[in-house]
Scaffold this active site. Structure first.
Site, PDB file in Angstrom:
ATOM      1  N   LYS A  52       9.526   6.269  71.301  1.00 54.62           N
ATOM      2  CA  LYS A  52      10.542   6.802  72.217  1.00 54.62           C
ATOM      3  C   LYS A  52      11.087   8.114  71.684  1.00 54.62           C
ATOM      4  O   LYS A  52      11.260   9.094  72.422  1.00 54.62           O
ATOM      5  CB  LYS A  52      11.695   5.793  72.366  1.00 54.62           C
ATOM      6  CG  LYS A  52      11.354   4.575  73.176  1.00 54.62           C
ATOM      7  CD  LYS A  52      12.447   3.511  73.068  1.00 54.62           C
ATOM      8  CE  LYS A  52      11.947   2.184  73.629  1.00 54.62           C
ATOM      9  NZ  LYS A  52      12.838   1.055  73.346  1.00 54.62           N
ATOM     10  N   GLN A  96      18.083  -1.407  70.826  1.00 48.63           N
ATOM     11  CA  GLN A  96      16.778  -2.066  70.884  1.00 48.63           C
ATOM     12  C   GLN A  96      16.906  -3.576  70.667  1.00 48.63           C
ATOM     13  O   GLN A  96      17.563  -4.018  69.720  1.00 48.63           O
ATOM     14  CB  GLN A  96      15.871  -1.441  69.803  1.00 48.63           C
ATOM     15  CG  GLN A  96      14.453  -1.964  69.784  1.00 48.63           C
ATOM     16  CD  GLN A  96      13.620  -1.535  70.983  1.00 48.63           C
ATOM     17  OE1 GLN A  96      13.812  -0.470  71.559  1.00 48.63           O
ATOM     18  NE2 GLN A  96      12.685  -2.372  71.367  1.00 48.63           N
ATOM     19  N   ASP A 119      19.110   1.605  79.810  1.00 46.03           N
ATOM     20  CA  ASP A 119      18.291   0.413  80.073  1.00 46.03           C
ATOM     21  C   ASP A 119      18.575  -0.193  81.450  1.00 46.03           C
ATOM     22  O   ASP A 119      17.790  -1.012  81.936  1.00 46.03           O
ATOM     23  CB  ASP A 119      18.596  -0.669  79.028  1.00 46.03           C
ATOM     24  CG  ASP A 119      17.651  -0.638  77.833  1.00 46.03           C
ATOM     25  OD1 ASP A 119      16.453  -0.361  78.030  1.00 46.03           O
ATOM     26  OD2 ASP A 119      18.123  -0.895  76.712  1.00 46.03           O
TER      27      ASP A 119
HETATM   28  N1  GUN Z   1      12.954  -4.498  73.580  1.00 43.53           N
HETATM   29  C1  GUN Z   1      11.823  -4.659  74.300  1.00 43.53           C
HETATM   30  N2  GUN Z   1      11.918  -4.004  75.482  1.00 43.53           N
HETATM   31  C2  GUN Z   1      13.135  -3.420  75.508  1.00 43.53           C
HETATM   32  C3  GUN Z   1      13.818  -2.614  76.466  1.00 43.53           C
HETATM   33  O1  GUN Z   1      13.319  -2.295  77.557  1.00 43.53           O
HETATM   34  N3  GUN Z   1      15.054  -2.201  76.108  1.00 43.53           N
HETATM   35  C4  GUN Z   1      15.632  -2.547  74.944  1.00 43.53           C
HETATM   36  N4  GUN Z   1      16.861  -2.102  74.688  1.00 43.53           N
HETATM   37  N5  GUN Z   1      15.035  -3.294  74.028  1.00 43.53           N
HETATM   38  C5  GUN Z   1      13.780  -3.731  74.319  1.00 43.53           C
END
Ligand code: GUN
Length: 286
Positions: A52, A96, A119
């Site tokens: 990311k 996360q 998110d």
């Molecule tokens: N862990 C796995 N997928 C995601 C996501 O889309 N957002 C977040 N914050 N954590 C994750």
């Protein structure tokens, strides 16, 4: 003939549009910024977060990764979120998952400013999705990316029977809401669904998000259906595979996403797209 949906290619188009949008915003004095907070050393999370960060930087955004120790307390995490809520350079905040046991995840979600909730997990934004609110709000990136992919391949959910397998907050529930808003007839199936495979076989659009390697095989797919595989699983040899057995689905599905190269690249591209939108909505009021 089964068409393989090229998630990498669709993601590339989304990223190109995002990059152009970032350039325009920077010219107007706004650099979209994202802060990703990671607690602990979960190896899969470390890779996601690194990817990311790389992508955000490549597209010209301001990107911060805040690595916290696994022993971080709830109060410490909430205080860091409060700092980013107040930071004008940060438009999107992502904590996360998974989080260590001492952290109360729903309270963390609530602590993020809904206008910075990249998110789309905050109840305010989930509520807007459920009510099909007409204004701007962030939407969970994996299901939103899937909708973008369906549109790119001219799959219109209207009037179709969509079956979503998996009822997570990250994928299944928002996916069901998006498909409902797009006028599909939606069945949200899960681990307690009776005769899950028979339900799967009724789907014109089948979205599988269970985390169970090869749960769905060609025999569970309606001929010609569009199959979206959200799984990122490991088989007995440690190979990355999906929730759908890709080999046996060939020749049965009309369209199918591969793993890797399907949903994965779309999730990150959509996250970048959402960050730019949050910057635009908050700083330019657009
Ligand atoms: N862990 C796995 N997928 C995601 C996501 O889309 N957002 C977040 N914050 N954590 C994750």
């Amino acid at each position: 003939m089964t068409t393989i949906i090229d998630g990498k290619q669709v993601a590339k188009q989304v990223n190109q549009a995002t990059q152009a949008e970032v350039s325009k915003l920077v010219e107007r004095g706004v650099q979209p910024g994202i802060a990703v907070i990671i607690v602990g050393e979960d190896p899969a999370s470390q890779i996601y977060v690194r990817n990311k960060n790389r992508k955000a930087t490549k597209l010209g955004m301001h990107s911060i990764v805040r690595q916290l120790p696994a022993t971080t307390t709830q109060a410490e995490l909430l205080s860091i979120i409060a700092d980013y809520n107040a930071d004008d350079k940060i438009h999107g905040i992502l904590v996360q998952s998974p989080l260590p046991k001492q952290i109360n995840e729903p309270l963390v979600t609530l602590a993020i400013d809904p206008n910075k909730d990249v998110d789309g997990f905050h109840p305010t934004n989930v509520g807007k999705l459920i009510t099909n609110y007409a204004g701007h709000y962030p939407i969970a990136n994996t299901p939103r990316g899937i909708m973008t992919m369906l549109a790119a391949y001219d799959v219109d959910p209207a009037g179709k029977h969509a079956v979503v397998i998996g009822r997570s907050t990250i994928v299944g529930k928002p996916m069901a809401a998006l498909l409902t808003n797009a006028n599909a007839t939606v069945t949200l199936a899960h681990s307690k669904t009776v005769d899950l495979k028979a339900v799967a076989r009724t789907a014109d659009i089948l979205v599988v998000a269970t985390g169970i390697a090869h749960l769905i095989t060609g025999a569970d797919i309606k001929p010609g259906a569009t199959v979206i595989d959200v799984g990122m699983d490991r088989d007995a040899n440690g190979k990355l595979v999906g929730d759908v057995d890709f080999e046996s689905a060939q020749g049965v599905a009309g369209l199918i996403t591969p793993v890797p190269g399907g949903v994965g690249p779309m999730t990150i591209a959509t996250l970048m797209q959402t960050t730019v939108e949050l910057a635009k909505w908050s700083d330019l009021g657009e």
